[in-house]
Enzyme design. Structure first.
Site, PDB file in Angstrom:
ATOM      1  N   GLY A 111       0.690  -1.122   0.097  1.00 25.68           N
ATOM      2  CA  GLY A 111      -0.018  -0.083   0.048  1.00 25.68           C
ATOM      3  C   GLY A 111       0.858   1.174   0.023  1.00 25.68           C
ATOM      4  O   GLY A 111       1.964   1.267  -0.540  1.00 25.68           O
ATOM      5  N   GLU A 166      -5.456  -8.071  -6.977  1.00 24.76           N
ATOM      6  CA  GLU A 166      -5.105  -7.748  -5.700  1.00 24.76           C
ATOM      7  C   GLU A 166      -4.071  -6.882  -5.533  1.00 24.76           C
ATOM      8  O   GLU A 166      -2.982  -7.157  -5.975  1.00 24.76           O
ATOM      9  CB  GLU A 166      -4.811  -9.034  -4.676  1.00 24.76           C
ATOM     10  CG  GLU A 166      -6.088  -9.795  -4.246  1.00 24.76           C
ATOM     11  CD  GLU A 166      -6.907 -10.322  -5.573  1.00 24.76           C
ATOM     12  OE1 GLU A 166      -8.094  -9.850  -5.554  1.00 24.76           O
ATOM     13  OE2 GLU A 166      -6.278 -10.963  -6.365  1.00 24.76           O
ATOM     14  N   LEU A 167      -4.157  -5.889  -4.878  1.00 20.44           N
ATOM     15  CA  LEU A 167      -3.103  -4.601  -4.681  1.00 20.44           C
ATOM     16  C   LEU A 167      -1.739  -5.136  -3.986  1.00 20.44           C
ATOM     17  O   LEU A 167      -1.768  -5.630  -3.112  1.00 20.44           O
ATOM     18  CB  LEU A 167      -3.333  -3.298  -4.137  1.00 20.44           C
ATOM     19  CG  LEU A 167      -2.486  -2.103  -4.062  1.00 20.44           C
ATOM     20  CD1 LEU A 167      -2.450  -1.594  -5.424  1.00 20.44           C
ATOM     21  CD2 LEU A 167      -2.953  -1.366  -3.236  1.00 20.44           C
ATOM     22  N   ASP A 168      -0.644  -4.928  -4.866  1.00 22.16           N
ATOM     23  CA  ASP A 168       0.747  -5.598  -4.289  1.00 22.16           C
ATOM     24  C   ASP A 168       0.868  -6.916  -3.788  1.00 22.16           C
ATOM     25  O   ASP A 168       1.632  -7.331  -3.124  1.00 22.16           O
ATOM     26  CB  ASP A 168       1.209  -4.673  -2.899  1.00 22.16           C
ATOM     27  CG  ASP A 168       1.159  -3.116  -3.479  1.00 22.16           C
ATOM     28  OD1 ASP A 168       1.523  -2.912  -4.771  1.00 22.16           O
ATOM     29  OD2 ASP A 168       1.226  -2.261  -2.543  1.00 22.16           O
ATOM     30  N   GLU A 169      -0.048  -7.780  -4.680  1.00 24.12           N
ATOM     31  CA  GLU A 169      -0.164  -9.133  -4.240  1.00 24.12           C
ATOM     32  C   GLU A 169       0.262 -10.064  -5.453  1.00 24.12           C
ATOM     33  O   GLU A 169       0.200 -11.363  -5.384  1.00 24.12           O
ATOM     34  CB  GLU A 169      -1.557  -9.707  -3.892  1.00 24.12           C
ATOM     35  CG  GLU A 169      -1.859  -9.080  -2.450  1.00 24.12           C
ATOM     36  CD  GLU A 169      -1.412  -9.824  -1.382  1.00 24.12           C
ATOM     37  OE1 GLU A 169      -0.996 -10.929  -1.523  1.00 24.12           O
ATOM     38  OE2 GLU A 169      -1.545  -9.316  -0.268  1.00 24.12           O
TER      39      GLU A 169
END
Lengths: 284, 284, 284, 284
Positions: free
Chosen positions: C201, C226-229
């Site tokens: 994040g 999925e953010l940063d996943e």
């Protein structure tokens, strides 16, 4: 000539360094090392100073008393003088993993650690032969949900009996109780087998493998009531790749654990670590 | 409020730190950073101090004069005060390699370097388009055995004209003349593409490949008359393996060269480097 | 002689390597590189093979057709042949940060990247001068909550127009829409300025500073919903200490971001990355 | 099911991989790992293959004989099959330094090393207590200019008696004789306490300190007749700075020595190292 170490922290103010260095000159100390740090954000001043006392007629006790009534009061300092020539006493807590225990005892026996190890405490009997091998008293203190209080009492009694200054958890697989944490604040060092804050809690190598990271790590930190959340002392990492299995992660991680824990022991025992705001200042 | 940096070195003596910090307090400076180092073997004391001057009526010039006649004399110091707010002027020397030049100019344009770059000097015309792209004056100063003296004169004239404070050799493939070295002592930074003292001289990647090393490196150092023998400022390394060809070594090495040179520029331009006995003290 | 790269993955089965290498021998290819990996846990086989085609009368198209009807069918493979001599087309997405953009364009201009960069897309106009400086078409595609759909359409139209093969987010500060992610699955590379999964994040350097870590990192990964996943391609780290401010973290982090992103671009453009189970296999 | 490891090197030729993998399929082996390397410059092919033999009726001896008469002959290979389940026997040579010995024996006792350690040989009596502590036979073989031949004979007799497969010099401070080197070619592993080829010979930490390097290293390599010139197996480094004394270099170096030697032992004992042209190919 006596060698002393002085640690100070207080609100940042004008003239601290001059005042402290003048004081050391006054008590006929020869400053051999000085380092300081100001946390600008939080307005806190930190200092570490080593000195040789050149006048045997001025005792460390007298110096402490003088310092307390003058500088320490003027600047409202938290402070402590240490006799560099006295080795701190370190208790080892272990469970079943051998690698950190062998590493620490090997370094200890090779004369690399500035500590005494008066005893080893374990919740299992498994590692007693290693303690015997190195001739160090081993105490089996079982620790279960049912005997929690009794176990804690036994631990504390042993630590008092042996006048332990700080505790090292060499892959000790039990939660430390709040009471023990309170007694040894910022004096219990844990090794966590991940690059914190990534992968706290149990089975970090498995989680790292699942996530597909390209680097694994280990973290030594002081134990606080929040699990794996205490002030970080030292971290290191090793590269991994897709060819590595979870077992490879664990094996590579062992080297990290050994080294990161050994460095933390060295830093702490040489009084190079100060803590505040859940962080550390490392004067190395 | 003016920000200043003070660098000192002298024979180690009792009371230096107290004297200097008292002086700063006297001239109404607020010490924001202090670090010191004693080379015990050679008995030399080093200090770096940053301060905010809080009284606008006490000028830096006056402070310098005061310092010179008191502390500097008492302790027989080599010393200098710098105005932190003035950016030093840095000349770039290049030949045909583009990567370090692009990297430095990219950082410069992104506002990361605390310098001005008034000119680029090259013994070849090849990189002029890059200088043009970044709007920096480019001077082609050919340099051969035959025109050595003329070339040197031209270089020195340009450096004077642009009031250059220090020189960076961004893979400049010519020997620097003793006269220029003497004019810019410990002010010419070179990047050598090996982990010195391993593989000095030409073609270090080829030599490293031949020797079968598992790690390659790069070294930034000040230029002295002995080739690749000057005081080391910064080094870094990268792993290599049998699968890497010489070309891979060269390509991986480029990243090392870029970073190791950029760090040296940063350290030097922020006056964090002191030199003595062909070594550096880095206050970072 | 044409150079080709073959990527394969399928369920692990006996005889795959022999079958594939026999096939290459049959079509008169000279195997110059072969590497394979078996994920034992998930029972998946991966292979990367480079070959020189020595018989000009056997075309790559014919080879593909042959492979499809024989080996690929027999082993139920996911596979692709690439012409090594064709550079993939890479779009750059940027916002306001200059350092990654300068670094990529510098490497591109120095001939280090095996790509073409046909265009730069940004949600801000700020970096247009840098695109101009390097002579690359720059498209300002504003992107707000209100014009989301329009922005996405414009992005996709431009990517089609320029026949873009993969996208690099060089510190692009906007969420990528699911539609674009679906169009470029495992073909959008992001650089995140932390050692993922630590500090996902916004503002990771601030979080790292607050936690008091001793090492910071950067992570390049493929963008998923999925953010940063997404699958991690490359990570690297740098040591920090108590003397470093948040600004120091940011500055040190820039070097990590530059390098970790550049390495990911190199790996992806040379078809050395395969993805599965949200992880990557890197054949380097 | 038996696990085997096959190592091959020969002149690079077309069809080797297909031939070998076909052979393994023929003898009903399940290939669990394959890696290969071609030294393009020298035109040499290397391969490492692991396999599970699934048919108990086909013995390893029969496989060897078959391989020898077919593939090995066709391609004129140097090759060897190893039974993965047999631990090689490793002799330790030590002098007076304790740290590497403790580290190796600690790892050995913790079950981390795939070896047997049947004996320790030393030219001094000092470390006998450590051997006793770990219950390993210790032989004091004095080694001086005068008894060179006798010492060598004693060493060789012991190595034969204990059927030693390879030798590890854990900071053994004596030159190995040519005769012993000839008997154990590429089977004697030394740890040198510098980043070779920098600082060969005696007192490397002192030389590194004097030169003012910013990084120190350690190197494990096979022993050849040229001192510190043998094929490099593994290297690693640690940062140092002006604040470190020679003693700090030595102390930091110990961690490097321990780890770099332990990694070399692991690689060698798992048959992951091949040597040629005074270099190593490491299949890891």
């Amino acid at each position: 000539m006596q060698n002393i170490t002085l640690l100070i922290h207080c609100k940042d103010q004008k003239g601290i360094i001059a005042a402290v260095t003048n004081f050391i000159v006054k008590v006929e100390g020869n400053i051999t090392y000085i380092d300081q740090h100001v946390d600008v954000e939080q307005d806190v001043f930190f200092m570490r100073l080593e000195s040789q006392l050149t006048n045997p007629e001025i005792s460390l006790a007298a110096i402490k008393e003088d310092f307390k009534q003058t500088i320490a009061q003027d600047f409202n300092m938290a402070w402590d003088f240490y006799n560099k020539d006295l080795k701190p006493k370190m208790a080892l807590f272990v469970s079943k993993y051998k690698h950190c225990l062998y590493d620490i005892l090997g370094r200890y026996s090779a004369g690399e650690l500035n500590v005494e190890i008066p005893l080893i405490i374990s919740n299992h009997i498994d590692l007693k032969p290693i303690a015997d091998q190195f001739n160090i008293p081993f105490y089996h203190v079982p620790f279960t949900k049912d005997n929690k209080e009794e176990g804690e009492q036994q631990q504390i009694a042993l630590l008092k009996q042996y006048e332990v200054n700080f505790i090292v958890l060499a892959r000790y697989m039990q939660i430390i109780t709040p009471k023990l944490i309170a007694l040894y604040q910022n004096k219990i060092i844990n090794i966590h087998h991940s690059f914190l804050p990534a992968f706290p809690g149990a089975k970090p190598y498995h989680s790292a493998f699942k996530r597909g990271v390209k680097i694994i790590g280990a973290t030594s930190h002081y134990v606080t009531e929040e699990l794996d959340e205490g002030p970080i002392i030292e971290q290191d990492i090793a590269p991994v790749s897709h060819i590595n299995s979870v077992d490879d992660f664990i094996m590579k991680g062992r080297d990290l654990e050994r080294i990161v824990l050994a460095r933390a022991i060295k830093l702490h025992s040489e009084r190079k670590v100060m803590t505040y705001s859940n962080k550390t200042v490392i004067f190395s």
